[in-house]
Design an enzyme around this catalytic site. Structure first.
Site, PDB file in Angstrom:
ATOM      1  N   GLU A 163      -2.085 -16.109   7.680  1.00 40.27           N
ATOM      2  CA  GLU A 163      -3.324 -15.587   8.275  1.00 40.27           C
ATOM      3  C   GLU A 163      -4.171 -16.643   8.987  1.00 40.27           C
ATOM      4  O   GLU A 163      -5.380 -16.726   8.762  1.00 40.27           O
ATOM      5  CB  GLU A 163      -4.147 -14.888   7.184  1.00 40.27           C
ATOM      6  CG  GLU A 163      -3.384 -13.760   6.533  1.00 40.27           C
ATOM      7  CD  GLU A 163      -4.132 -13.102   5.369  1.00 40.27           C
ATOM      8  OE1 GLU A 163      -5.264 -13.513   5.062  1.00 40.27           O
ATOM      9  OE2 GLU A 163      -3.579 -12.161   4.783  1.00 40.27           O
ATOM     10  N   ASN A 205       3.106 -15.971   8.345  1.00 42.07           N
ATOM     11  CA  ASN A 205       2.844 -14.608   7.879  1.00 42.07           C
ATOM     12  C   ASN A 205       1.429 -14.188   8.268  1.00 42.07           C
ATOM     13  O   ASN A 205       0.482 -14.966   8.124  1.00 42.07           O
ATOM     14  CB  ASN A 205       2.982 -14.603   6.340  1.00 42.07           C
ATOM     15  CG  ASN A 205       2.989 -13.231   5.722  1.00 42.07           C
ATOM     16  OD1 ASN A 205       3.805 -12.392   6.103  1.00 42.07           O
ATOM     17  ND2 ASN A 205       2.114 -12.983   4.766  1.00 42.07           N
ATOM     18  N   HIS A 242      -0.019  -3.893   6.814  1.00 42.23           N
ATOM     19  CA  HIS A 242      -0.937  -3.055   6.023  1.00 42.23           C
ATOM     20  C   HIS A 242      -1.505  -2.009   6.984  1.00 42.23           C
ATOM     21  O   HIS A 242      -2.455  -2.278   7.724  1.00 42.23           O
ATOM     22  CB  HIS A 242      -2.072  -3.900   5.440  1.00 42.23           C
ATOM     23  CG  HIS A 242      -1.640  -4.881   4.412  1.00 42.23           C
ATOM     24  ND1 HIS A 242      -1.153  -4.507   3.181  1.00 42.23           N
ATOM     25  CD2 HIS A 242      -1.606  -6.239   4.422  1.00 42.23           C
ATOM     26  CE1 HIS A 242      -0.853  -5.583   2.476  1.00 42.23           C
ATOM     27  NE2 HIS A 242      -1.112  -6.651   3.219  1.00 42.23           N
ATOM     28  N   GLU A 271       4.409  -7.049   3.639  1.00 42.39           N
ATOM     29  CA  GLU A 271       3.409  -6.517   2.693  1.00 42.39           C
ATOM     30  C   GLU A 271       3.125  -5.049   3.006  1.00 42.39           C
ATOM     31  O   GLU A 271       1.985  -4.592   2.991  1.00 42.39           O
ATOM     32  CB  GLU A 271       2.110  -7.333   2.773  1.00 42.39           C
ATOM     33  CG  GLU A 271       2.320  -8.811   2.511  1.00 42.39           C
ATOM     34  CD  GLU A 271       1.035  -9.636   2.532  1.00 42.39           C
ATOM     35  OE1 GLU A 271      -0.069  -9.054   2.464  1.00 42.39           O
ATOM     36  OE2 GLU A 271       1.144 -10.877   2.615  1.00 42.39           O
ATOM     37  N   ASP A 273       2.217  -1.387   3.299  1.00 43.58           N
ATOM     38  CA  ASP A 273       1.608  -0.217   2.667  1.00 43.58           C
ATOM     39  C   ASP A 273       0.956   0.603   3.765  1.00 43.58           C
ATOM     40  O   ASP A 273       0.594   0.071   4.816  1.00 43.58           O
ATOM     41  CB  ASP A 273       0.645  -0.562   1.520  1.00 43.58           C
ATOM     42  CG  ASP A 273      -0.385  -1.616   1.848  1.00 43.58           C
ATOM     43  OD1 ASP A 273      -0.672  -1.837   3.046  1.00 43.58           O
ATOM     44  OD2 ASP A 273      -0.938  -2.226   0.922  1.00 43.58           O
TER      45      ASP A 273
END
Ligand code: 9MR
Length: 460
Positions: A163, A205, A242, A271, A273
């Site tokens: 990030e 990432n 996400h 990750e 979702d």
């Protein structure tokens, strides 16, 4: 070398994963038996991918949780246990017990481990939050070195830096104490990680990097391209993915994955979702990953909705009571239906042919090739798209004349003959068969200047 190791690790993971995966693996070997897996991990393995989840160490004592974990997944990412505040709570004092619980659980189940994360502006311990300048740079590099060394050989992929780019339209780096140590902090972290664990794949990432048109996506892309051109050791890019109402899945996600892959890195969904867990959206994400040969695997960010950092959005594949949701069925079906990137199926197709009888025999409709070039001073990446004509093709050859001074240094998804002057490229095992009007992408990196490239395609 790393790829071979990766495949071996994936195979080992498959061989050792729980009973359901074993049963599926045996079924795959029995002649005449359908090869569709019955768990996420087994089905992903059949496609040369892994299927993972974030794991919290304190949930490993929950039997319902570990039952699903062991049955369905063959890769794990510690959700918080390898972050800087967890592994170096006091400067120079390292604490690995929670992380090691996860690693040893994974090992006992034959699962691979993604390490998350060595350098990040967030979840820094207090001592690091208060540091700046060269002392912070040194402390960060020491952290990367110590942690990657401690786990050497046990982590298939590290999120080295997490990030580091700002949201919004600036395309700038995120302001942080690490960024203020100098713009080269990211590459310094990657070099330290490579030196400490040369066998691990090293990823950058980030989140909100899914939409190909977003400034943040482009900024990360430009950094990775720059790293590849200068030999900074980066092997992969993680897309957190996400998805929610403010940051929804977009149909150009596949373009994003394939564009990064064309830079010569692997891509991973790290990750995942999805707010509300739309089965359609989950299926699209899986299909997008399967469509990109270098998309190695998918990790969901938790098992049951109650395990999620966003539990109220019910974004995962299992209900809080552990039952499978429609999204689970969609993911499993997408994994089982997807094309196999490395081992084309040998069973005859069961679907009736859909081509009208007037369709010319394979190859006779020809093919076309187009090339897009990303040029920087001293080098370039060429992404080549081969499109089948009016009939399906069983193989392709593309000729490309390179200008003098241009030398190919590496390539992906194609076999090469020659690296200067007249070069000739043919399909690899998994991308020779292209349906009528369909396309496949491959690419290469070269030193020098591309100029105008005019690829010529012929089909079989
Ligand atoms: O899921 C993690 C949650 O338990 C933590 O409280 C949170 C703290 O920052 O981090 C979550 O994981 C994040 C991951 O490390 C990086 N990408 C975003 C994830 C969700 O916030």
């Amino acid at each position: 070398m790393r790829n071979a190791k990766w495949k071996a690790a994936t195979r080992a993971a498959f061989a050792l994963t729980g009973v359901g995966a074993l049963a599926a693996g045996m079924a795959m070997l029995l002649p005449g038996t359908a090869s569709a897996g019955t768990t996420l991990g087994a089905s992903a393995t059949e496609k040369g991918r892994y299927f993972g989840t974030a794991v919290a160490a304190n949930r490993l004592s929950d039997g319902a949780y570990t039952t699903i974990l062991n049955r369905e997944f063959n890769s794990v990412t510690p959700e918080n246990e390898m972050k800087i505040d967890a592994t170096e709570p006091q400067q120079g004092q390292f604490s690995y017990s929670s992380a090691e619980r996860i690693v040893s659980h994974a090992r006992s189940q034959g699962m691979s481990v993604r390490g998350h994360t060595l350098a990040w502006h967030s979840q820094q311990p207090g001592w690091m939050q208060n540091m700046s300048g060269s002392a912070l740079r040194q402390a960060m590099l020491n952290h990367v070195t110590q942690v990657a060394t401690h786990f050497r050989g046990q982590i298939v992929t590290w999120d080295v830096v997490n990030e580091a780019f700002a949201d919004g339209s600036s395309g700038a780096r995120r302001d942080s104490n690490l960024q203020r140590t100098g713009n080269d902090w990211i590459e310094a972290a990657f070099r330290a990680a490579r030196a400490a664990d040369p066998g691990a794949k090293l990823c950058y990432n980030d989140y909100n990097t899914d939409n190909w048109t977003h400034a943040k996506t482009q900024a990360v892309y430009n950094m990775v391209r720059d790293f590849k051109s200068r030999g900074v050791p980066i092997d992969c890019v993680g897309f957190q993915s996400h998805f929610n109402n403010d940051s929804p899945y977009v149909s150009n996600y596949r373009t994003t994955l394939s564009s990064f892959a064309a830079l010569g890195v692997d891509v991973q969904v790290t990750e995942l979702d999805i707010q509300g867990a739309s089965a359609t959206t989950y299926r699209s994400v899986v299909e997008d990953c399967l469509a990109v040969a270098r998309c190695n695997g998918i990790t969901v960010w938790g098992i049951r909705d109650s395990d999620s950092w966003r539990a109220s959005q019910t974004p995962l594949l299992f209900n809080s009571n552990g039952s499978k949701k429609p999204a689970y069925d969609a993911v499993l079906a997408a994994l089982n239906n997807g094309t196999t990137p490395t081992d084309p199926p040998t069973d005859p197709p069961t679907d009736p042919p859909t081509d009208p009888p007037t369709t010319p025999p394979p190859g006779q409709g020809g093919c076309t090739a187009t090339v897009s070039v990303n040029q920087w001073t001293g080098g370039f990446v060429a992404t080549v798209k081969v499109t089948a004509g009016s009939s399906a093709i069983n193989g392709w050859t593309v000729g490309i004349a390179l200008p003098s001074g241009a030398t190919v240094t590496n390539a992906w998804n194609a076999n090469r003959s020659g690296n200067t002057g007249s070069t000739s490229w043919t399909n690899v095992a998994y991308n020779g068969q292209v349906g009528a009007g369909q396309a496949t992408e491959w690419g290469f990196q070269a030193n020098g200047t591309a100029g105008t490239l005019s690829p010529a395609c012929s089909a079989r």
